[in-house]
Enzyme design. Structure first.
Site, PDB file in Angstrom:
ATOM      1  N   GLU A 199      -5.977  36.873 -18.950  1.00 16.45           N
ATOM      2  CA  GLU A 199      -6.769  35.642 -18.867  1.00 16.45           C
ATOM      3  C   GLU A 199      -6.299  34.592 -19.881  1.00 16.45           C
ATOM      4  O   GLU A 199      -7.101  33.894 -20.502  1.00 16.45           O
ATOM      5  CB  GLU A 199      -8.267  35.937 -19.022  1.00 16.45           C
ATOM      6  CG  GLU A 199      -8.818  36.713 -17.832  1.00 16.45           C
ATOM      7  CD  GLU A 199     -10.311  36.555 -17.637  1.00 16.45           C
ATOM      8  OE1 GLU A 199     -10.839  35.466 -17.938  1.00 16.45           O
ATOM      9  OE2 GLU A 199     -10.946  37.497 -17.170  1.00 16.45           O
ATOM     10  N   GLY A 245      -5.608  58.859 -39.037  1.00 15.00           N
ATOM     11  CA  GLY A 245      -4.413  59.668 -39.229  1.00 15.00           C
ATOM     12  C   GLY A 245      -3.930  60.271 -37.917  1.00 15.00           C
ATOM     13  O   GLY A 245      -3.913  59.604 -36.881  1.00 15.00           O
TER      14      GLY A 245
END
Length: 387
Positions: free
Chosen positions: A371, A347
């Protein structure tokens, strides 16, 4: 049937790094993230543990282990701090591994013991303003004359390139070209070792990134950088091909890091769901939360099996390019999906940077980019299918 149970040695390594991550790395992660500061003390302790030398032979100061050992360490570090994990990953797979794979005896003797010790870092300069996934677009040049390479160009997004302990960056550069029969130009791309104290080499101001704030990342400028001819790494003209093989291995390492991030989100969510009460009971008792976390665990587990498989194929000397691409893609997506769900479980607290899941939410996106983007992985997988 194949078993994915870890051997005693692998399990001991994983447990040791896990304890280090929880006891040493995690307590200072929020501080370094907020300050955008490089965690020198943590890296020094990792060096003392031998983590930077895990996959290298003992004759070069390494631990005599293998790439899977490195992956296990990265997974445990990635649970609590992706910046620390990528510092190790890039230092080994991009910084030192090219020298181990392609360096001559003199280059290995000069650089590997230093890099394997973790007392110094190296980076790999591939990406440029117009050359990322399309590395063939490299514009940095290296001209040979008088026994020296003279290098000019710019690099971007280079990890470990500007720390106080960075000593070397390997750069890709155009060292020649030839005209094809159809009139197009084929670039000859080579890799060259550039010590960072070489005149003309400049690590520019560090990036202000969305995540990985404690990781060192800079653009580089190379202005008439002179290095000896013998600093050529590997065969002239094989720089791009060699780097692609390094990326194949690196995708396993990045997948392991991403699995750690995904698992870290699970672990934090389970803990929070057992402590946080709403409407008279812990929120983990509500099916909406329990099922969300269960899906998170399934993602992490599946991604772990994918990188285990790719690593096993690599160590057995079997083709693993496609499996590494699958592992990298699945794990990167698992990390990002789990970070989003963990933030939802937490939350409002999930939006506060001092919480690990908030940092994972910012950090994990780059796992779908660095990558090799998700799209590049899909391209490699589709190509293997003959499409």
């Amino acid at each position: 049937m194949a078993s994915f149970d870890l051997s005693e040695d692998y399990q001991d390594l994983s447990d040791t790094v896990r304890a280090f991550a929880d006891e040493v790395v995690a307590p200072v992660s929020a501080k370094h993230d907020e300050e955008h500061s490089f965690p020198y003390d943590v890296v020094s302790q990792m060096a003392d543990m031998g983590l930077f030398g895990l996959p290298f032979p003992e004759e070069f100061g390494g631990m005599g282990g293998d790439y899977f050992a490195l992956a296990l360490a990265l997974e445990q570090l990635g649970r609590v701090d992706q910046s620390v994990a990528i510092t190790l990953e890039a230092g080994v797979s991009l910084g030192a591994m090219p020298i181990h794979r392609f360096g001559n005896a003199a280059q290995k003797q000069e650089w590997l013991p230093l890099l394997a010790s973790g007392k110094a870092l190296a980076g790999f300069g591939l990406t440029e303003p117009e050359a990322g996934s399309d590395a063939g677009g490299t514009k940095t040049t290296a001209k040979l004359g008088g026994g020296e390479w003279v290098i000019n160009g710019n690099k971007e997004f280079i990890t470990n390139s500007g720390t106080d302990i960075t000593r070397l960056v390997t750069v890709t550069a155009v060292t020649g070209q030839e005209e094809r029969p159809d009139g197009s130009i084929k670039k000859e791309i080579s890799t060259i070792l550039v010590p960072t104290d070489t005149p003309g080499f400049t690590a520019e101001k560090a990036y202000n990134k969305v995540g990985w704030n404690a990781s060192d990342t800079h653009p580089l400028t190379l202005n008439n950088v002179h290095v000896p001819e013998e600093n050529l790494l590997g065969t002239r003209g094989r720089g791009y091909a060699n780097f692609l093989s390094i990326l194949d291995e690196g995708r396993i390492a990045i997948a392991a890091l991403a699995v750690g991030a995904a698992q870290g989100c699970v672990d934090q969510s389970v803990k929070y769901a057992k402590e946080r009460s709403a409407f008279g009971q812990n929120i983990g008792k509500y099916q909406a939360i329990a099922f969300k976390i269960a899906r998170m665990e399934a993602r992490a587990h599946t991604a772990r099996l994918a990188y285990y498989d790719a690593a096993a194929r690599m160590l057995a000397g079997k083709p693993f390019k496609t499996q590494a691409a699958i592992a990298k893609m699945v794990a990167g997506e698992a990390a990002m999906d789990n970070a989003r769900d963990a933030t939802q479980v937490f939350g409002g607290y999930g939006f506060i940077n001092e919480f690990t899941v908030a940092r994972h939410y910012r950090d994990s996106k780059i796992l779908e980019v660095g990558e090799g983007t998700t799209e590049v992985q899909l391209m490699l997988i589709a190509r293997e299918l003959g499409l």
